[in-house]
Design a protein around this motif. Sequence first.
Motif: not given
Length: 496
Positions: A429-449
Motif C-alpha cells: 500500500e502506498v503511503t500517504e506521505a509518498a502520495n502527497t509528495r508525488f501529487l505536489d511535484r506533479s501539480a508544480a510541474a504542470l504550472d509550466s504547461s
Amino acid sequence: MGTENLDHDAVIVGAGFGGMGAGIELRRQGLENLAILEREDDLGGTWHVNHYPGLAVDIASVTYSYSFEPNPHWSRLFAPGAELKKYAEHVADKYDLRRFMEFGVVVERAEWNDDGQFWTVYTADGRSRTARYLVTATGFLSQPHTPDFPGMETFAGKIIHTTAWEDGYDFAGQRAAVIGTGATAVQLIPEIARKAKALTVFQRTPIWVVPKVDFPIPAPVQAVFAKVPLTQKAARLVNTSMLEALMVLGVLHYKQAKPGNRLAVLLAKAHLRAQVRDADTRRRLTPTYDFGCKRPTFSNTYFRVFNQPNVSLQTSSIERVEPDGIVCADGTKVMVDTLVLATGFNLWDTNFPAFEIIGRDGRNLGQWWREGRFQAYEGITVPKMPNFLSLNSPYSYSGLSYFTTIEGQMKHIARLFGELRRRGSETFEVTEAANTRFLDRSAAALDSSVFYAGDCSGSRSYYFNQHGEATLLRPSSTLATLREMDSFPLDDYAFA
C-alpha cells in the motif's frame, strides 16, 4: 485467508492493451491464476468497440505498439483500426492470455476485505469472486458521453453513436448530421461526406488539425522490419523522439518553449488556409485556445470537406431536437435523417473509476477523487487501496502513445512485485506521505504547461477535470517516466 482459498491471484478488469500488458507482467512475476474480465464480447478495448469508417491510429503504428512485441506488418504509417484489433488478437495468443479472459462480464463493485487481505469483485450477473490483487484497466475513453438535448427522444430518424457503429450503414441519399468535432469526428466526417446527400457538422469547439504524413509501408520494407528488427526499432525511435518533442516542448514546457507551440499553431493555420477556400469557414474552424489544450489531431481530408457543396458547418448551439431535425439557438432548423453522435467520452464523472471501488477504512475511490483531488502515486497506486493497481488514473498518461503509459506501469508492477517476493510479503500500500509528495511535484510541474501557462479557456478539453485541474497527463518526459517507474523508492510503500 491464504491464497489457496481465494478464487484468483489477481482480477484484471478490461481486456484492452492495458489489461493485456498487466496480464503479461503479472505472469512474468509468477502469478498464474488470473481472471481478465471484459464487459464487451471480445478483446481489444477501444479497437474492438470502435469500427466506424475512417478509423485509424493517430500515432504512427511503429510507436503505437508494445516495444517488446513489434509488428513488422503494418500496412501504413498510421494503421487502420482493423489492424490494431488484429494486433491485439496476436498479442493475446502469443502471450497465452485468452484462457484468462471472460467476456460479457460487467464489474459493478469491488471491496477490500481488511481481515483477510483480499478483494471481492462483484459482477452484474450476481456473482462475486475473491482475489489477492485488483487491477483496473478500463481505459481512459471507455464511457461514451451521450448528449441530452431537449427533444432527443422525439427524433424519428436514425441515431448512431460512434462507439456503437453499424457496419455497412449507407449514407447515400441521407441528410446526415454529425455532432462533435473531436479526433473521431475528424476521421469520420470525410467518409460520411463522400456519400451523404447533405451533411451538417455541428461544432461546439474547433480542433487544431495538422497535416498527416501518412503513406503505405511497402512490402519490401515490411520484409526488412521482419528480418532485421533493429530497423523497426530505429523507425520507432525516430517517431517517438518527434512525438516527445511535440509533447514536452509544445505542451508540458509551454512557458519555456512558447516558440515551439507558436510554430505548431502556424503549421495548423497554414494547413487550414491551404485546404479551405471560404474565409468565414476558416475563421469558424480556427480554435481560440492555445495548441495542446485539447489533444490535437492529424488529417489531410477533414478541412477539405468544407469546400463541398453538400457539407455545411453549424456553429450556433443546439437548442432542441425535433422529430425531423435540429433547431439551433440562432433559429436555424437543419433537417436530418441520420444523426451521428461523435460526442466523445465522460472521463471525470463516470470513468475515474469505471465502477465502485471501496478500499481500507471504507474509502470510496470515486467519491474521494471527486470530492477532493484526483491523485494517484506514480499514476498507478492510491493510499488506503491495498493491492490495487489503477492503470487509467490521474497523472498516469505519459507521452502521446498509450503504450508508453502501459510499459511504464509494467515496469512499476515488476519492481513492486519483485520487492513483495524479496520480503515474502503479500500486500502493498502506498503511503500517504509518498502520495502527497508525488501529487505536489506533479501539480508544480504542470504550472509550466500549456494547461496553466497558456490560454485554455473555451477549449472544453477532457484533460481538465470538474475542479478545473489538468490531472490526466504525467508532467515528465517519456524517458524520465520510464526511469522513475523502474527506480521509485521502495519505502514509498508499506508491505505486509
